[in-house]
Design a protein around this motif. Sequence first.
Motif, PDB file in Angstrom:
ATOM      1  N   HIS A 341       0.827  -1.207   0.000  1.00  0.00           N
ATOM      2  CA  HIS A 341       0.000   0.000   0.000  1.00  0.00           C
ATOM      3  C   HIS A 341       0.863   1.258   0.000  1.00  0.00           C
ATOM      4  O   HIS A 341       0.557   2.233  -0.704  1.00  0.00           O
ATOM      5  N   ASN A 342       1.943   1.235   0.764  1.00  0.00           N
ATOM      6  CA  ASN A 342       2.817   2.417   0.863  1.00  0.00           C
ATOM      7  C   ASN A 342       3.527   2.723  -0.450  1.00  0.00           C
ATOM      8  O   ASN A 342       3.847   3.887  -0.727  1.00  0.00           O
ATOM      9  N   VAL A 343       3.809   1.680  -1.243  1.00  0.00           N
ATOM     10  CA  VAL A 343       4.498   1.902  -2.521  1.00  0.00           C
ATOM     11  C   VAL A 343       3.515   2.026  -3.680  1.00  0.00           C
ATOM     12  O   VAL A 343       3.933   2.087  -4.843  1.00  0.00           O
ATOM     13  N   GLY A 344       2.226   2.058  -3.378  1.00  0.00           N
ATOM     14  CA  GLY A 344       1.222   2.254  -4.413  1.00  0.00           C
ATOM     15  C   GLY A 344       0.849   1.017  -5.188  1.00  0.00           C
ATOM     16  O   GLY A 344       0.293   1.119  -6.282  1.00  0.00           O
ATOM     17  N   SER A 345       1.133  -0.171  -4.650  1.00  0.00           N
ATOM     18  CA  SER A 345       0.786  -1.416  -5.331  1.00  0.00           C
ATOM     19  C   SER A 345      -0.509  -1.992  -4.772  1.00  0.00           C
ATOM     20  O   SER A 345      -1.014  -1.553  -3.730  1.00  0.00           O
ATOM     21  N   LEU A 346      -1.026  -2.985  -5.462  1.00  0.00           N
ATOM     22  CA  LEU A 346      -2.271  -3.629  -5.050  1.00  0.00           C
ATOM     23  C   LEU A 346      -2.018  -4.679  -3.977  1.00  0.00           C
ATOM     24  O   LEU A 346      -0.953  -5.310  -3.950  1.00  0.00           O
ATOM     25  N   TRP A 347      -2.997  -4.866  -3.119  1.00  0.00           N
ATOM     26  CA  TRP A 347      -2.903  -5.901  -2.093  1.00  0.00           C
ATOM     27  C   TRP A 347      -2.930  -7.286  -2.741  1.00  0.00           C
ATOM     28  O   TRP A 347      -3.385  -7.453  -3.876  1.00  0.00           O
ATOM     29  N   VAL A 348      -2.467  -8.266  -1.993  1.00  0.00           N
ATOM     30  CA  VAL A 348      -2.473  -9.651  -2.463  1.00  0.00           C
ATOM     31  C   VAL A 348      -3.230 -10.509  -1.463  1.00  0.00           C
ATOM     32  O   VAL A 348      -3.653 -10.039  -0.398  1.00  0.00           O
ATOM     33  N   GLN A 349      -3.400 -11.767  -1.802  1.00  0.00           N
ATOM     34  CA  GLN A 349      -4.117 -12.682  -0.926  1.00  0.00           C
ATOM     35  C   GLN A 349      -3.373 -12.858   0.407  1.00  0.00           C
ATOM     36  O   GLN A 349      -2.169 -12.643   0.500  1.00  0.00           O
ATOM     37  N   ASP A 350      -4.114 -13.277   1.416  1.00  0.00           N
ATOM     38  CA  ASP A 350      -3.529 -13.459   2.747  1.00  0.00           C
ATOM     39  C   ASP A 350      -2.575 -14.657   2.771  1.00  0.00           C
ATOM     40  O   ASP A 350      -2.790 -15.662   2.098  1.00  0.00           O
ATOM     41  N   PHE A 351      -1.537 -14.535   3.592  1.00  0.00           N
ATOM     42  CA  PHE A 351      -0.762 -15.708   3.966  1.00  0.00           C
ATOM     43  C   PHE A 351      -1.594 -16.507   4.972  1.00  0.00           C
ATOM     44  O   PHE A 351      -2.338 -15.938   5.772  1.00  0.00           O
ATOM     45  N   ARG A 352      -1.440 -17.814   4.929  1.00  0.00           N
ATOM     46  CA  ARG A 352      -2.230 -18.667   5.810  1.00  0.00           C
ATOM     47  C   ARG A 352      -1.571 -20.037   5.886  1.00  0.00           C
ATOM     48  O   ARG A 352      -0.593 -20.323   5.173  1.00  0.00           O
ATOM     49  N   LEU A 353      -2.073 -20.876   6.759  1.00  0.00           N
ATOM     50  CA  LEU A 353      -1.639 -22.259   6.791  1.00  0.00           C
ATOM     51  C   LEU A 353      -2.289 -23.015   5.629  1.00  0.00           C
ATOM     52  O   LEU A 353      -3.445 -22.730   5.274  1.00  0.00           O
ATOM     53  N   PRO A 354      -1.587 -23.960   5.027  1.00  0.00           N
ATOM     54  CA  PRO A 354      -2.222 -24.723   3.942  1.00  0.00           C
ATOM     55  C   PRO A 354      -3.290 -25.658   4.501  1.00  0.00           C
ATOM     56  O   PRO A 354      -3.176 -26.149   5.632  1.00  0.00           O
ATOM     57  N   ASN A 355      -4.336 -25.878   3.727  1.00  0.00           N
ATOM     58  CA  ASN A 355      -5.265 -26.921   4.150  1.00  0.00           C
ATOM     59  C   ASN A 355      -4.665 -28.278   3.783  1.00  0.00           C
ATOM     60  O   ASN A 355      -3.660 -28.377   3.078  1.00  0.00           O
ATOM     61  N   GLU A 356      -5.286 -29.323   4.248  1.00  0.00           N
ATOM     62  CA  GLU A 356      -4.705 -30.652   4.114  1.00  0.00           C
ATOM     63  C   GLU A 356      -4.534 -31.067   2.652  1.00  0.00           C
ATOM     64  O   GLU A 356      -3.507 -31.651   2.273  1.00  0.00           O
ATOM     65  N   GLY A 357      -5.518 -30.754   1.828  1.00  0.00           N
ATOM     66  CA  GLY A 357      -5.428 -31.108   0.415  1.00  0.00           C
ATOM     67  C   GLY A 357      -4.308 -30.356  -0.287  1.00  0.00           C
ATOM     68  O   GLY A 357      -3.595 -30.926  -1.126  1.00  0.00           O
ATOM     69  N   GLU A 358      -4.149 -29.070   0.022  1.00  0.00           N
ATOM     70  CA  GLU A 358      -3.072 -28.282  -0.579  1.00  0.00           C
ATOM     71  C   GLU A 358      -1.707 -28.811  -0.166  1.00  0.00           C
ATOM     72  O   GLU A 358      -0.782 -28.897  -0.989  1.00  0.00           O
ATOM     73  N   TRP A 359      -1.568 -29.167   1.109  1.00  0.00           N
ATOM     74  CA  TRP A 359      -0.273 -29.642   1.585  1.00  0.00           C
ATOM     75  C   TRP A 359       0.121 -30.932   0.860  1.00  0.00           C
ATOM     76  O   TRP A 359       1.251 -31.073   0.395  1.00  0.00           O
ATOM     77  N   GLU A 360      -0.807 -31.867   0.761  1.00  0.00           N
ATOM     78  CA  GLU A 360      -0.475 -33.139   0.115  1.00  0.00           C
ATOM     79  C   GLU A 360      -0.182 -32.943  -1.370  1.00  0.00           C
ATOM     80  O   GLU A 360       0.734 -33.574  -1.921  1.00  0.00           O
ATOM     81  N   TYR A 361      -0.947 -32.084  -2.020  1.00  0.00           N
ATOM     82  CA  TYR A 361      -0.722 -31.798  -3.442  1.00  0.00           C
ATOM     83  C   TYR A 361       0.682 -31.239  -3.658  1.00  0.00           C
ATOM     84  O   TYR A 361       1.409 -31.651  -4.575  1.00  0.00           O
ATOM     85  N   ALA A 362       1.096 -30.304  -2.795  1.00  0.00           N
ATOM     86  CA  ALA A 362       2.427 -29.711  -2.906  1.00  0.00           C
ATOM     87  C   ALA A 362       3.509 -30.723  -2.556  1.00  0.00           C
ATOM     88  O   ALA A 362       4.572 -30.760  -3.189  1.00  0.00           O
ATOM     89  N   ALA A 363       3.262 -31.557  -1.537  1.00  0.00           N
ATOM     90  CA  ALA A 363       4.264 -32.524  -1.100  1.00  0.00           C
ATOM     91  C   ALA A 363       4.555 -33.562  -2.185  1.00  0.00           C
ATOM     92  O   ALA A 363       5.696 -34.037  -2.313  1.00  0.00           O
ATOM     93  N   ARG A 364       3.563 -33.918  -2.983  1.00  0.00           N
ATOM     94  CA  ARG A 364       3.767 -34.923  -4.019  1.00  0.00           C
ATOM     95  C   ARG A 364       4.675 -34.426  -5.133  1.00  0.00           C
ATOM     96  O   ARG A 364       5.277 -35.226  -5.859  1.00  0.00           O
TER      97      ARG A 364
END
Length: 525
Positions: A341-364
């Motif tokens: 915001h300070n540099v005039g750019s757009l916000w992005v999605q929140d950082f968060r913990l991965p859900n179980e399906g996302e974690w397994e998909y990434a781990a594979r």
Amino acid sequence: MKKLMVFVVGITLLFSSCNSGSGHLLGVQGRKVFFPEIPLGMVYIPSGSYTMGSSDEDVPFLHQSRSHVVSIHAMYMDQTEITNNEYREFVYWVRDSIFLEKVYENTDPTGSNGIDEEVIGDMLNHPDIYYDEVNLEWKEFDPSEPYINRELFSLSWRVKGIDDEQIIPLISDMYLRPNERFYKRREIDTRKLKFRYYWIDLQEAARKGRPNIVRNGYTPAGNLTNPSLDPQHRALKNPEHPFTGEPVGQDLDLGYFNKKGQNNALRSHEDRSRFIIDEVINVYPDTLCWVRDFTYSFNDPMTNMYFWHPAYDNYPVVGVTWVQAKAFAIWRTQKLNSWLHNVGSLWVQDFRLPNEGEWEYAARGNLKHSPYPWGGPYIRNSGGCMLGNFKPMRGRYFDDGGFYTVKAYSYNPNGYGLYCMAGNVAEWTETAFDESVYEFTHDLSPEYRYHAMDWDPPSMKRKVIRGGSWKDIGYYLQTGTRTYEYQDTAKSYVGFRCVQTHIGRGGDPFENEGGEELRSDIELQ
């Protein structure tokens, strides 16, 4: 009639001045162009589908991870587990914020207490003096006291025009009392490092209540059912339709209804503040977990050194509860979005913990049916070296090269460039644990969440952990194996990493035509 014509002309001029050019639908013009960027320290994982669940024999016959095909949206994931040094930035930010808040609270605009609020900036360093909380006075450093650490007398942040003699009396209650100090070391009382944060309960906000559709306060049978017509509730009487003037029913959540009882308005709420959850949590890791987790085992050196010593900066942080990990992700989001915001750019999605399906998909790592992130079914490479940090046999913790944890970027990454998705430390996920969750979750980004309260039974506080750890056997390193820990417990073998949902289609930019251009912060700097 003349006034109406003037009003219509004014409205026409207003719209014509805002929409220059043709009369065609063009959309709002002049909006910023968004280019997705890969956050520093993360990797891009494209959208896709895979067979979620056990890829090998279910040895203990738990039947908790039956195979089924699901789809996962594109995301960014930390290359490594969050390290001690990365989490320490969070702890220091909380500490310095509390210090600064106390300085402002005790600042007198008149300068009568020696501190002028106009000069908050860089603080001078006087390591040869310290504040005695017992006698409430300043003393000179005595070299005959060998256990006093002079480095701790000055603060890590600086305030211009204000020195330690003015600052430390204002924040002295943040330090351990003299009778609680080990070897007379003047240290911060970590029990006071409280972080206040907010999150929005979107699931509760999206839940539809039972609509109370009434027509003029009466049922079709003519019975008075609407309490808003009671004399004590005249202020809540159903209003007339804002355009037709006809009396209509009104539900506090669902808005206005026409005479046929159909919803003509977007769902809204009378008070949205009830979905904004305000929480306060201590952010310091539980360093005593090393001793608590193992009975009849000597692990005191890890308690003494693991979190704060520079030698362990690049090791994964442990002793962090699920709630602390979630608070870290919220702080990280605000840190990045504030800078954008300070540099005039757009916000992005929140950082968060991965859900179980996302974690397994990434781990594979794009290996659809392999039991381990590196493939499988073996846990050693062709040279006989272990491929992860775990417990290969009874009592042989060091056979894989690590006695406890190892550096977060140890061993080879998987196909997506992620390190230690198996072994080192198990990782928190967002998902609440239920043995039968695979039977009822959706095949579109499956997830099951339950926001447990302090008074809920322990069975409701279970959160899924994945990946196995340095003290686990090989079974728990498999990508399809799932187990749990309680959200309010901290373990010496559980850490975490964050994800951020990609904004856009989320295809593979290197394989699909027309893929989105992805830029890395590393390349931009």
